[in-house]
Design an enzyme around this catalytic site. Structure first.
Site, PDB file in Angstrom:
ATOM      1  N   LYS A 193       5.664  -1.221   8.113  1.00 36.93           N
ATOM      2  CA  LYS A 193       6.191  -1.332   7.673  1.00 36.93           C
ATOM      3  C   LYS A 193       7.447  -1.981   7.640  1.00 36.93           C
ATOM      4  O   LYS A 193       8.364  -1.507   8.654  1.00 36.93           O
ATOM      5  CB  LYS A 193       6.361   0.570   8.160  1.00 36.93           C
ATOM      6  CG  LYS A 193       7.629   1.226   7.409  1.00 36.93           C
ATOM      7  CD  LYS A 193       6.716   3.142   8.123  1.00 36.93           C
ATOM      8  CE  LYS A 193       8.696   3.718   7.709  1.00 36.93           C
ATOM      9  NZ  LYS A 193       8.106   4.984   8.596  1.00 36.93           N
ATOM     10  N   ASP A 237       7.931  16.637  10.728  1.00 41.96           N
ATOM     11  CA  ASP A 237       8.069  15.950   9.761  1.00 41.96           C
ATOM     12  C   ASP A 237       5.820  16.078   8.768  1.00 41.96           C
ATOM     13  O   ASP A 237       5.409  15.428   7.997  1.00 41.96           O
ATOM     14  CB  ASP A 237       7.996  14.511   8.346  1.00 41.96           C
ATOM     15  CG  ASP A 237       8.222  14.119   7.094  1.00 41.96           C
ATOM     16  OD1 ASP A 237       8.493  15.488   6.356  1.00 41.96           O
ATOM     17  OD2 ASP A 237       8.852  13.976   6.550  1.00 41.96           O
ATOM     18  N   ILE A 249       0.983  -1.398   0.296  1.00 41.12           N
ATOM     19  CA  ILE A 249      -0.350  -0.343  -0.002  1.00 41.12           C
ATOM     20  C   ILE A 249       0.823   1.403  -0.153  1.00 41.12           C
ATOM     21  O   ILE A 249       0.190   2.169  -0.368  1.00 41.12           O
ATOM     22  CB  ILE A 249      -0.860  -0.401   0.893  1.00 41.12           C
ATOM     23  CG1 ILE A 249      -0.003   0.492   2.759  1.00 41.12           C
ATOM     24  CG2 ILE A 249      -1.920  -0.643   1.405  1.00 41.12           C
ATOM     25  CD1 ILE A 249      -0.984   0.112   4.064  1.00 41.12           C
ATOM     26  N   SER A 293      13.221   3.646   0.942  1.00 39.39           N
ATOM     27  CA  SER A 293      14.141   2.415   1.223  1.00 39.39           C
ATOM     28  C   SER A 293      12.948   1.916   2.736  1.00 39.39           C
ATOM     29  O   SER A 293      12.985   0.643   3.454  1.00 39.39           O
ATOM     30  CB  SER A 293      15.118   2.471   2.487  1.00 39.39           C
ATOM     31  OG  SER A 293      15.032   3.759   3.114  1.00 39.39           O
ATOM     32  N   ALA A 294      12.025   1.922   2.069  1.00 43.20           N
ATOM     33  CA  ALA A 294      10.537   0.946   2.317  1.00 43.20           C
ATOM     34  C   ALA A 294       9.571   0.993   1.528  1.00 43.20           C
ATOM     35  O   ALA A 294       9.095   1.391   1.094  1.00 43.20           O
ATOM     36  CB  ALA A 294      10.380   1.846   3.827  1.00 43.20           C
TER      37      ALA A 294
END
Lengths: 554, 340
Positions: free
Chosen positions: A54, A148, A30, A35-36
């Protein structure tokens, strides 16, 4: 502050999710980033709970794992209805799995891009912002900065409940001392003077993180997020991401932010309420100290008749494709652009480097149009000495000035590209002043703005004309240089004769004259030095004559 | 929280004393009526929050050093720290976090330019046992772990932990399945092994045999990627520290150690390879290589040289290139003289 929900002390750490990858049944992807990858998965052993996993590639991160340690720690120690916490985390070979509750409606950003490309309605915005502010108020009270905040990090569930996610770059103000004094570790990359976050949403003091920053940086990002919800994207986001900063500048030059999205008419027939504009204006104050705290913002009139989260479920989720479908549609595009805009992490080093490249040196918030105009710094290498005329850090104590002039050149990104040239510098400073002068460009306001530009206190009646003129000349020169750089770049990249369009004949002539003047000045200087040297030699010769130490002359 | 305490002009020492009374109450077995107990626990949490506010300040005010000093003095005048640490499991999550921050902060508070926390802990060193064993309890691990890391800032405390029987347990804690806890234990372990140079050097020289036997078998040869990667990085940090030069010399003279490092060099993970190189280079650079080390290097010479030929890191690093060149030179010039 938010309601404290006392949890019974007897319950052990939430529900116990298995720490073994084989206990999860992956249903689909999804989200994905540098890097994830984020999966939707089923956990049969815990009431067949649906979870989001994750999965972070640890081998791609060069640093030691302090960042991950802190992220997972933060996620397991925070407990608030508006914060996405982790069920558990464990390693699966080289990957770190963070198991979280599955938020079936996905990120607000993905809701926007699939259903509300031109922005949401104010009542919806109010609910989302309020829920986010609840989370922020809790976080800040705990001494945590999220760092963020953006729509893609705000997730929604099927019942409309909203949770703040992604603590990949979060930080705790209680930790930095400890980390910095720890000489043996290289973990200082997370101290609060570091640049973290995603550039469109980044507060000016984060971009210029010389003095560190605090909770108020999150408030700024929330303001940008408000614009994102209102317009469908943060300022400038509609432009395709690309690798190089210069390319990005040249592409963005001459485009107004919402021009392409909203069509050619400037106000897009969108009207925003006064209280909403006021809220955004408060968040986007250049001076962090003047931005209200999350707690205070929750009491803002914009949230007075705020609806509940079920309102969101009714209004946003109807006919919304599933998270997986949205990812499939968006996923292709994202991977092509090699970008990560969806719910993913930015804690990879390359991502952080990229973040640095996308700095924006300042913003001009236009409250009436609910627009924000960024001001880009150029690569430091292309800077000229002309900028040295401008005040450096030391003189920037007066809170009004957030745009740094040292080592940076300002490009004004304006919707009216035909705007007269001279008015640009005025506009750049315009919104920065502690006493905002909006919209009007009468001679007087220009003057006070410009005087602050050259480091003269605008409140003092007398203005040093000479300093101002020299400052202005230098400023204009730096703008000219900037402009010619950009033109050259466009020429190089497109092979077109854009240069003619952008530089009028007079301006070109002016530049040539300016350059020659500088050359002349240099020539004079050199001449003078040579004369001095000659004089010196003469003296030495006459001296040598008498003392017969001829060896010193060559 | 603002405004909550404005009406009560209590001194910092008052807050500490009241907290202490409540802690003593909380420690007693819950025989009294439940409702009263809940009330008291809520008050305890509030007090701990206030202690935190005094020590850290809040959004409106910076901490006042005089108030901090008063608080610290009162705190350590009696056994409040022990009480607080013992009570952490009885607190709710928010109060646990506050307590952790209070304990952490107190370790750095100076009263008359003296760290009185250090003196207190020296006299009550058994508290460390409680904190370290916290890693065995999923609910306490992160709180006690954070406190522990602050306490080992004091050299005497670090020495105690290093020389205690708990040290062996770290090799297991580091590999706990919960990543957040394992990572926390690893951070503490690293702190123990790097912070106080002379203490560490002393510890390693006295405990060399069991320590490196465990280090090699449990960490460097672990099946867990992250354990190997962290361990080889930390090993480099330890051995390259000048204060540990004697230990380093000993380590690089062992053929078993060399074999382990060469296996790590062959890993497919670039990160592990690079960290392993920083240890391997010490074997190669050793000017008094034992014969069996030379033997292994000579036997694997062509393979090693081939490996280093393609060995690059993404970012340009002059030091790395220089090290690599030197290692290659050393290996290329080796003669298996003593074996012949």
């Amino acid at each position: 502050m938010a309601v404290h929900h006392e949890e019974p002390t007897s319950t052990s750490r939430k529900l116990h999710f298995p720490l073994d990858s084989s206990a999860y049944q992956i249903l689909g992807e999804i989200g994905s980033g540098v890097s994830a990858v984020v999966y939707k998965a089923l956990c049969p052993s815990v009431n067949s709970a649906v979870v989001a996993i994750k999965s972070i590639d640890l081998d791609r991160s060069r640093s030691d794992f302090d960042a991950f340690r802190r992220e997972t720690k933060t996620m397991s120690l925070l407990s608030h209805p508006n914060i996405l916490s982790a069920h558990c985390s464990f390693t699966v070979d080289r990957r770190l799995w963070v198991v979280m509750p599955f938020m079936s409606a996905g990120s607000i950003q993905s809701v926007i891009s699939s259903s509300f490309p031109n922005g949401m309605s104010e009542p919806c915005i109010a609910v989302i912002l309020k829920e986010t502010l609840n989370a922020l108020s809790y976080l800040h009270d705990q001494g945590h900065l999220h760092r963020d905040i953006k729509a893609s990090n705000i997730l929604m569930d099927s019942d409309g409940s909203v949770k703040l996610a992604d603590f990949g770059v979060s930080a705790s103000v209680y930790e930095p001392n400890y980390l910095n004094s720890n000489s043996s570790s290289k973990t200082s990359s997370f101290r609060l003077t570091d640049v973290a976050g995603t550039p469109y949403w980044m507060a000016p003091e984060v971009v210029h993180s010389h003095n560190g920053y605090g909770c108020k940086a999150d408030i700024w990002s929330l303001g940008i997020t408000a614009l994102e919800l209102a317009h469908g994207g943060p300022p400038l986001s509609h432009l395709p991401p690309s690798k190089s900063l210069l390319l990005r500048i040249t592409k963005r030059f001459n485009f107004s932010d919402y021009e392409t999205r909203g069509g050619t008419d400037k106000n897009k027939s969108k009207k925003f309420s006064k209280s909403f504009k006021d809220l955004v204006g408060l968040c986007l104050d250049q001076d962090p100290n003047k931005r209200p705290s999350a707690e205070k913002l929750l009491k803002h009139s914009f949230f007075k008749n705020c609806k509940g989260v079920d309102f969101l479920a009714k209004n946003l989720l109807n006919g919304l494709p599933s998270v997986e479908e949205r990812f499939r549609v968006l996923g292709g595009v994202l991977s092509k652009n090699d970008e990560d805009e969806d719910e993913d992490d930015d804690d990879d080093e390359s991502a952080r480097a990229r973040v640095r490249n996308r700095r924006i040196s300042g913003w001009n918030f236009n409250e009436d149009g609910l627009d924000l105009h960024p001001v880009f710094p150029t690569e430091s290498g292309s800077d000229s000495g002309g900028n040295s005329v401008f005040p450096t850090e030391s003189s920037s104590e007066s809170v009004g000035k957030m745009v740094r002039f040292s080592g940076e050149t300002i490009i004004r990104l304006s919707s009216e590209s035909h705007e007269s040239f001279l008015s640009s510098p005025g506009r750049v400073v315009e919104e920065e002043g502690a006493h905002l002068v909006r919209g009007d460009e009468s001679g007087e306001s220009m003057e006070s703005n410009l005087s602050s530009l050259v480091g003269v206190d605008s409140n003092a009646g007398g203005v040093d004309r000479e300093a101002m003129v020299s400052g202005l000349t230098a400023f204009m020169r730096s703008l000219d240089e900037q402009r010619s750089n950009v033109v050259t770049l466009i020429g190089l990249l497109r092979g077109e004769e854009v240069g003619e369009v952008m530089l009028s004949r007079e301006e070109q002539m002016g530049q040539v004259i300016e350059r020659m003047r500088v050359e002349l000045e240099n020539e004079r200087e050199r001449n003078f030095q040579l004369e001095m040297e000659l004089e010196f030699l003469r003296i030495q010769i006459s001296g040598a004559y008498t003392t017969t130490s001829a060896g010193s002359i060559d | 929280m603002k405004g909550l305490f404005k009406s009560k002009p209590r001194t910092p020492a008052d807050v500490v004393r009241q907290t202490r009374d409540l802690l003593i109450y909380a420690q007693r077995s819950p025989d009294s009526r439940e409702s009263k107990r809940e009330e008291k626990m809520a008050e305890l949490c509030k007090n701990i929050r206030e202690l935190k506010c005094i020590l850290y300040g809040n959004s409106e005010s910076e901490p006042v050093s005089e108030a901090c000093a008063q608080l610290t003095q009162e705190f350590f005048r009696e056994d409040t720290l022990r009480l607080l640490i013992m009570c952490v499991p009885k607190l709710n999550l928010e109060a646990r976090k506050d307590a952790t921050q209070v304990v952490a902060n107190l370790q750095r508070q100076q009263v008359h330019s003296k760290l009185i926390a250090s003196d207190y802990l020296e006299a009550n060193i058994d508290i460390m046992d409680v904190l370290i064993q916290g890693y065995g309890d999923t609910d306490m691990a992160l709180h006690y772990g954070a406190m522990l890391r602050e306490c080992i800032r004091h050299q005497s405390v670090a020495r105690y932990v290093l020389e205690s029987q708990h040290m062996k347990k770290f090799f297991d804690y580091i590999q706990l399945p919960n990543f957040d806890i394992a990572a926390d234990a690893a951070a503490t372990f690293k702190e123990l092994m790097t912070r106080h140079k002379s203490t560490v050097a002393d510890f390693l020289s006295k405990n060399y045999d069991w320590f490196f036997a465990e280090y090699n078998s449990k960490l460097l040869e672990s099946s867990n990627y992250i354990t190997r990667r962290q361990a080889v990085k930390l090993l480099g940090d330890i051995l390259l520290d000048r204060s540990n030069s004697a230990v380093m010399t000993r380590y690089v003279s062992s053929r078993d150690n060399l074999r382990i490092l060469m296996n790590l060099l062959r890993e497919s993970s670039k990160s592990i390879q690079i960290e392993a190189f920083h240890v391997f280079k010490l074997f190669a650079a050793n000017q008094n290589k034992p014969a069996d080390i030379v033997g292994i290097l000579v036997a694997n010479r062509s393979k090693l040289l081939r490996l280093f030929a393609d060995f690059k890191i993404d970012k340009e690093d002059e030091q790395f290139e220089a090290d690599k060149a030197q290692v290659v030179r050393e290996i290329a010039a080796l003669e298996p003289k003593e074996l012949s």
